[in-house]
Scaffold this active site. Sequence first.
Site, short mmCIF file in Angstrom:
data_model
loop_
_atom_site.label_atom_id
_atom_site.label_comp_id
_atom_site.label_asym_id
_atom_site.label_seq_id
_atom_site.Cartn_x
_atom_site.Cartn_y
_atom_site.Cartn_z
N GLY A 63 3.22 -4.10 2.74
CA GLY A 63 4.32 -5.06 2.63
C GLY A 63 4.79 -5.46 4.02
N GLY A 64 5.89 -4.86 4.46
CA GLY A 64 6.55 -5.25 5.71
C GLY A 64 5.62 -5.42 6.90
N SER A 91 5.24 1.67 2.82
CA SER A 91 5.49 1.92 4.24
C SER A 91 4.22 2.25 5.03
CB SER A 91 6.54 3.01 4.43
OG SER A 91 7.77 2.60 3.86
N GLU A 131 8.34 -3.95 -8.01
CA GLU A 131 9.47 -4.89 -7.99
C GLU A 131 9.48 -5.75 -9.26
OE1 GLU A 131 8.52 -6.22 -4.04
OE2 GLU A 131 9.10 -4.22 -3.34
N HIS A 154 3.53 -4.87 -10.02
CA HIS A 154 4.20 -4.36 -8.82
C HIS A 154 5.54 -3.73 -9.21
CE1 HIS A 154 6.19 -4.15 -4.94
NE2 HIS A 154 4.98 -4.18 -4.41
N ASN A 214 0.82 -7.89 1.12
CA ASN A 214 1.71 -8.48 0.11
C ASN A 214 2.91 -9.06 0.86
OD1 ASN A 214 3.45 -9.12 -1.92
ND2 ASN A 214 3.68 -7.02 -2.71
N TRP A 215 2.94 -10.38 0.95
CA TRP A 215 3.99 -11.04 1.75
C TRP A 215 5.30 -11.17 0.98
CZ3 TRP A 215 0.79 -15.53 4.50
CH2 TRP A 215 -0.09 -14.94 5.42
N LYS A 216 5.31 -10.74 -0.26
CA LYS A 216 6.53 -10.73 -1.09
C LYS A 216 7.27 -12.08 -0.96
CE LYS A 216 6.64 -5.76 -0.89
NZ LYS A 216 7.39 -4.52 -1.07
N GLU A 259 1.60 2.88 -5.60
CA GLU A 259 2.74 2.63 -4.72
C GLU A 259 3.94 3.43 -5.22
OE1 GLU A 259 2.13 -1.43 -2.56
OE2 GLU A 259 3.28 -1.74 -4.38
N GLY A 288 9.23 0.02 1.38
CA GLY A 288 10.26 -0.60 2.21
C GLY A 288 11.29 0.39 2.74
P1 13P Z 1 6.17 -1.84 2.33
O1 13P Z 1 4.86 -1.71 3.08
O2 13P Z 1 7.11 -2.80 2.95
O3 13P Z 1 6.77 -0.49 2.07
O4 13P Z 1 5.81 -2.46 0.89
C1 13P Z 1 4.83 -1.89 0.12
C2 13P Z 1 4.56 -2.76 -1.04
O5 13P Z 1 5.36 -2.87 -1.95
C3 13P Z 1 3.30 -3.54 -1.05
O6 13P Z 1 3.07 -4.11 -2.29
#
Ligand code: 13P
Length: 249
Positions: free
Chosen positions: A234-235, A213, A99, A97, A9-11, A167, A173
């Site tokens: 994510g990251g 994470s 977010e 998600h 997920n490149w957000k 999640e 994050g």
């Molecule tokens: P991180 O891997 O940066 O914690 O993000 C997880 C995430 O929200 C994937 O959708």
Amino acid sequence: MRKPLIAGNWKMFLTVEEAQALAKSLCDSDIDYSKCDVLLAPSFTNIYAVHNVVKAAGKPIKVAAQNVYTEDSGAFTGEVSLPMVKSAGADSVILGHSERRNVFGETDEFINAKVHKVLKAGMSVILCVGELLEERESGNANSVVVSQLTKGLANVASLSDIVIAYEPVWAIGTGKTASPADAQAMHKVIRTSIEKLYGKAAASEVRILYGGSVKPDNVTSLMAEDDIDGALVGGASLKAVDFLKIINY
Ligand code: 13P
């Protein structure tokens, strides 16, 4: 047997050029796609570019949108519709998600309407669920997650085009991963709820990803758990070397 799925997920990161370069690095690398499905979720503006890189390389990497609106078209300034992401090359959509839920106030009902929209178009859904830190600390994690799951799937007849992603919000994050045992415990709760709603066969087939994470150094222990079928990253999905290490866990 459930095939592992590693999704990035490149957000809200990467310009068109950066997204193309990252997709190209992944396409140029050795990945055994017979062992693992790979999916990339770039921002709306990068879906078409990433889709074209993957297509030109002839790789079976899937491209997903990170969200979508409930209407196909109309006066909805700033929104993006399903026909738009589909024509750009997405074949699935991440919905719910944390977010979207916590920063943009999306409700379970709104998320459920989008789930129906995506399934009706013949596309797949990655439905995210997960509790806040205070919900975990007050002992309500299981009920929060089961409620999000049940409401998100309301009136969905079949799970054949659905992947669930657990999640925990406190792990996103933050560098704090749920321990493999805690993640497994929640995945088991999710699978048991699905069994109650859809029966044994559906519960044993549905893939449940863990997100929060996930890094090269913790993916192996997470993936060793019985009910963890993949990762929503994510990251660490923004760096080709790290994401490749996760894919090749
Ligand atoms: P991180 O891997 O940066 O914690 O993000 C997880 C995430 O929200 C994937 O959708």
